[in-house]
Design an enzyme around this catalytic site. Structure first.
Site, short mmCIF file in Angstrom:
data_model
loop_
_atom_site.label_atom_id
_atom_site.label_comp_id
_atom_site.label_asym_id
_atom_site.label_seq_id
_atom_site.Cartn_x
_atom_site.Cartn_y
_atom_site.Cartn_z
N ARG A 148 1.13 -1.35 0.06
CA ARG A 148 -0.03 -0.03 -0.01
C ARG A 148 0.85 1.37 0.03
O ARG A 148 2.07 1.41 0.36
CB ARG A 148 -0.87 0.15 1.10
CG ARG A 148 -1.89 -1.22 1.30
CD ARG A 148 -2.55 -0.90 2.64
NE ARG A 148 -3.45 -2.38 3.08
CZ ARG A 148 -3.30 -3.51 3.55
NH1 ARG A 148 -1.92 -3.69 3.92
NH2 ARG A 148 -3.75 -4.38 3.58
N LYS A 172 -1.09 -2.42 8.35
CA LYS A 172 -2.32 -2.00 9.00
C LYS A 172 -2.26 -2.48 10.45
O LYS A 172 -1.95 -3.72 10.69
CB LYS A 172 -3.61 -2.29 8.10
CG LYS A 172 -3.87 -1.50 7.24
CD LYS A 172 -5.22 -1.96 6.38
CE LYS A 172 -5.83 -0.94 5.35
NZ LYS A 172 -7.00 -1.19 4.85
N HIS A 245 -3.05 2.18 -5.55
CA HIS A 245 -3.84 0.75 -5.43
C HIS A 245 -4.09 -0.03 -6.51
O HIS A 245 -4.23 -1.23 -6.55
CB HIS A 245 -5.16 0.86 -4.62
CG HIS A 245 -5.50 0.21 -3.48
ND1 HIS A 245 -4.57 0.69 -2.18
CD2 HIS A 245 -5.99 -0.70 -2.81
CE1 HIS A 245 -4.68 -0.09 -1.37
NE2 HIS A 245 -5.56 -0.90 -1.52
N ARG A 248 -1.11 -2.10 -6.88
CA ARG A 248 -1.53 -3.43 -5.92
C ARG A 248 -2.42 -4.36 -6.61
O ARG A 248 -2.30 -5.56 -6.40
CB ARG A 248 -2.26 -2.73 -4.61
CG ARG A 248 -2.29 -3.64 -3.58
CD ARG A 248 -2.69 -3.00 -2.33
NE ARG A 248 -3.29 -3.56 -0.96
CZ ARG A 248 -2.54 -4.28 -0.45
NH1 ARG A 248 -1.26 -4.58 -0.30
NH2 ARG A 248 -3.23 -5.12 0.57
N HIS A 271 -3.34 -9.22 3.76
CA HIS A 271 -4.82 -9.46 4.17
C HIS A 271 -5.08 -10.16 5.52
O HIS A 271 -4.53 -11.33 5.45
CB HIS A 271 -5.75 -9.83 2.83
CG HIS A 271 -5.92 -8.82 1.84
ND1 HIS A 271 -6.07 -9.32 0.57
CD2 HIS A 271 -5.75 -7.54 1.75
CE1 HIS A 271 -6.22 -8.33 -0.14
NE2 HIS A 271 -6.02 -7.01 0.53
N TYR A 280 -9.74 -10.66 -6.29
CA TYR A 280 -8.57 -10.74 -7.64
C TYR A 280 -8.79 -11.86 -8.34
O TYR A 280 -7.82 -12.20 -9.29
CB TYR A 280 -7.31 -10.57 -7.02
CG TYR A 280 -6.96 -9.15 -6.15
CD1 TYR A 280 -6.99 -7.97 -6.99
CD2 TYR A 280 -7.06 -9.09 -4.98
CE1 TYR A 280 -6.84 -6.82 -6.31
CE2 TYR A 280 -6.65 -8.02 -4.18
CZ TYR A 280 -6.58 -6.94 -4.80
OH TYR A 280 -6.32 -5.67 -4.18
#
Length: 299
Positions: A148, A172, A245, A248, A271, A280
């Site tokens: 990211r 994150k 993104h 990404r 994730h 995806y």
């Protein structure tokens, strides 16, 4: 009414036990506060008095505000977690959100670059200049790792290990992961760190350990990365849009199209849930054609 204390307890739960990011916590608290405001208006003064009928009225109001299905879904998820917490703490006897159905969300196929578009992007920079070297390293790293933009701008020199070509990513919720990168990104990074970054760092008297610097020798910002990518797109004469993104998305799409398994891609992207990675699983026309040509007896 015991709302403030229960919200405060939930806040500490998210912060300490779940180690959620500040942005995630803010969204939870905003959603919960909105529901509390609704309960006040409905003159419901105890959490234990909330029933399915109240929730249906609340959801009706949300839809009347023309909120998207995704936004409504997120609010339901926030409130379900909040009431789960209160049930666990024995503040309520059951969770009225337990059987509330989530509105179906139309998942858009993520935008991604085709390989010929990427070639034009990678050839758009003047690699004899410090900014050109920086831009090339930035682009190569985003595509090579799928990180990211918030993770990219946190990188410092100690996070890059050229002996095994990996970066330590600060993701994150303060979660960390190692992500490998290939020879193209390695070459671009080494060139930038040895030459371009050295020149950029001289523009600032303070010592800066961030990998990516702006023209004043200061740490590059999220906004700065977006500006750089847009300028690269213009120089490459591409008509499509670009945002961090999208690179990404491209990273994940190309890996899956070339046979990478879902769990590996999930780990690389950072994730928590496999469902976040499953978006995806679309395939490109080129990939479909390749599979058809390889598999069909009379292709």
């Amino acid at each position: 009414m015991a709302y403030p204390s229960s919200v405060d307890a939930f806040y500490h739960f998210l912060t300490i036990e779940k180690n959620a990011s500040p942005l995630t916590i803010d969204q939870y608290i905003q959603d919960i506060q909105q529901f509390h405001d609704f309960l006040n208006k409905e003159q419901i003064h105890e959490v234990s008095d909330v029933h399915h009928t109240n929730i249906r009225v609340f959801l009706t109001e949300l839809y009347q505000m023309n909120l998207s299905r995704r936004s409504v879904s997120r609010k339901i998820s926030s409130l379900r977690s909040y009431f789960n917490f209160m049930e666990r703490e024995e503040l309520i006897s059951y969770n009225p959100f337990q059987y509330v159905t989530m509105p179906k969300v139309n998942h858009k196929i993520p935008e991604f670059f085709y390989e010929d578009e990427l070639v034009k992007l990678f050839e758009s920079e003047d690699l004899t200049t410090p900014l050109g070297q920086r831009n090339q390293a930035l682009l190569e790293l985003l595509y090579a790792t799928g990180i990211r933009v918030s993770e990219l701008i946190k990188l410092n020199s100690a996070d890059i290990d050229f002996t095994v070509n990996t970066i330590l990513v600060h993701g994150k919720g303060n979660k960390e992961r190692y992500v490998p990168f290939g020879s193209f990104a390695q070459h671009a990074l080494e060139t930038y760190l040895k030459d371009g970054r050295e020149q950029l760092s001289r523009q600032n008297e303070d010592y800066i350990d961030d990998v990516f610097l702006n023209h004043r020798g200061q740490p590059l910002t999220d906004r700065g990365v977006r500006y750089i990518l847009n300028q690269m797109l213009k120089r490459a004469s591409l008509t499509s849009s670009i945002h961090p993104h999208k690179l990404r998305h491209t990273f994940a799409t190309h890996l899956l199209n070339e046979g990478a398994d879902m769990r590996t891609v999930q780990e690389l992207l950072g994730h928590e849930s496999l469902s976040s990675t499953q978006v995806y699983t679309h395939v490109t026309k080129d990939y479909l054609q390749k599979v058809y040509n390889n598999a069909h007896p009379r292709s």
